[in-house]
Design an enzyme around this catalytic site. Sequence first.
Site, PDB file in Angstrom:
ATOM      1  N   PHE B   7       0.869  -1.179   0.000  1.00 13.51           N
ATOM      2  CA  PHE B   7       0.000   0.000   0.000  1.00 13.51           C
ATOM      3  C   PHE B   7       0.904   1.226   0.000  1.00 13.51           C
ATOM      4  O   PHE B   7       1.669   1.430   0.938  1.00 13.51           O
ATOM      5  CB  PHE B   7      -0.912   0.029   1.230  1.00 13.51           C
ATOM      6  CG  PHE B   7      -1.867   1.194   1.211  1.00 13.51           C
ATOM      7  CD1 PHE B   7      -3.147   1.053   0.704  1.00 13.51           C
ATOM      8  CD2 PHE B   7      -1.465   2.447   1.649  1.00 13.51           C
ATOM      9  CE1 PHE B   7      -4.020   2.135   0.651  1.00 13.51           C
ATOM     10  CE2 PHE B   7      -2.325   3.539   1.597  1.00 13.51           C
ATOM     11  CZ  PHE B   7      -3.606   3.374   1.103  1.00 13.51           C
ATOM     12  N   THR B 171       1.905  24.760  -3.747  1.00 13.97           N
ATOM     13  CA  THR B 171       1.525  26.003  -3.083  1.00 13.97           C
ATOM     14  C   THR B 171       2.132  26.146  -1.699  1.00 13.97           C
ATOM     15  O   THR B 171       2.655  27.188  -1.343  1.00 13.97           O
ATOM     16  CB  THR B 171       0.000  26.112  -2.996  1.00 13.97           C
ATOM     17  OG1 THR B 171      -0.512  26.149  -4.325  1.00 13.97           O
ATOM     18  CG2 THR B 171      -0.424  27.378  -2.267  1.00 13.97           C
TER      19      THR B 171
END
Lengths: 289, 289
Positions: B7, B171
């Site tokens: 995962f 950002t």
Amino acid sequence: MAEASAFHGRTMGCLATTHSKAIHKLDIPSLDWPIARFPQYKYPLEEHTRENAEEDKKCLEIVEDLIHKFNGAGKPVAGIVIEPIQAEGGDNHASPEFFQKLQQIAKRTGAALLIDEVQTGGGPTGKFWGHEHFNLPEAPDVVTFSKKMLTGGYYFKEEFMPSLGYRIYNTWMGDPAKVIMLEEVIRVIRRDLLLETVQESGDVLMKGLLEFEKKYPQHINSTRGRGTFIAFNGTNTSKRDSIVGRLKLKGIHAGGCGEKAVRIRPALIFQPHHANIFLDRLEKVLCEL
Amino acid sequence: MAEASAFHGRTMGCLATTHSKAIHKLDIPSLDWPIARFPQYKYPLEEHTRENAEEDKKCLEIVEDLIHKFNGAGKPVAGIVIEPIQAEGGDNHASPEFFQKLQQIAKRTGAALLIDEVQTGGGPTGKFWGHEHFNLPEAPDVVTFSKKMLTGGYYFKEEFMPSLGYRIYNTWMGDPAKVIMLEEVIRVIRRDLLLETVQESGDVLMKGLLEFEKKYPQHINSTRGRGTFIAFNGTNTSKRDSIVGRLKLKGIHAGGCGEKAVRIRPALIFQPHHANIFLDRLEKVLCEL
């Protein structure tokens, strides 16, 4: 489906829809997703009504053709991803009519309409969401946000709720600490009427810039914007770069986007007197050039 | 290249390396990246030294074969992505020797070795990074982290620094507010000697669980772990689910992972007396079954 010059993020799936700068996509695997064309308007708008309406029509035809082509080729188009104002790509605007018809195409072809409000969301266009300027008969299917919204997220229509649990899940699930901060940000936007401030300051900027583009047509043109989310073009790339560089020397941080645009992205607390400081220094730069 | 049962995240590029639950991958486009096999050990380790060493060997051969196959087919393998302990996939462990040899394969074939420490990083294994247990002759090329580290990030060797600006950018650039909080977390981990607490509490848990698996072999087996990052198996899936459900009724939150594992993931402040509370309630559950 995304559009040429779009910027929708840098993770792999997002990047497959991003087409603003080649450097973003270098070495990253991508997918065979159709890319349409975002309208490229001529300015001032009032002098180019006919051409710009034709540009809308042509771009919408391309979208619909691509959807039919990909659907026919067994690669059905699940959704359309678009910015309300194509920011990284050059502050490209499209008319409310363009977005209304795009939504009709989406509904007719069974594609979801996702409006990417990462740059436009949270007030800088003078409305809370950029797409509120388009008078859409119904909300977009999915709206993504971040930046001014402090955390990355999206809202969506109820029918887009995953039918099974665990389909959308991650460790922080929206980062509750950021949501608490966002509540305060929204409270202040309302309390201080910041959306009205954005409109007022934006009007001052637009008026000043439109005067400058008449006064200095050898340097700048094509002023466009909503609220303080405003850009204008240098007459070429090096002119643009020179304006951005000289503004910085006068204490003004503006950015470049697209080939020759200067974009203005003040905070929501930017007031008309700040707009006048900006215009004053920009005019000094334009006189220097 | 990733391994079966791994995962590594849910965004599209990450998801192409994730293979733990089918539901995660439903409807998401993926890529033709090779999937190797993570060792599946027999427990207790000391009774299965030979079989487990053979399992290591077999898995390493698969990795190297896949790399050569994909390289030969013009799809060169740029990197190997692996968890130090395969968590979602069932708390599967692999030996230090396995990881040492995997690093040798990576170096020999020119693939980067990325160790995904999102679950294991920040202390729960009793060392700050899970891969510190492997005595690797040199650091992995890239290490990813999140969860206990408060923000998602990675560190990397200098030669992996992008040669051009703007290649890696977003950002918030690491979210400075989270980094300030992380500094405080790391200060407290050091001040309160929490890695030692993790080792002590982990020892209490392991000792108790190993006793239980001898005492209740009809219910549980295969205890394994490092620090408090511990799991044991139910004898089958429904037995596991029953243990997790009954623990919850006694105020203990444990999770399932893989087909039949119960995993324990306490916070770093979990102390030996908490471990004894856990063992006491678990034994009550095992008596009820």
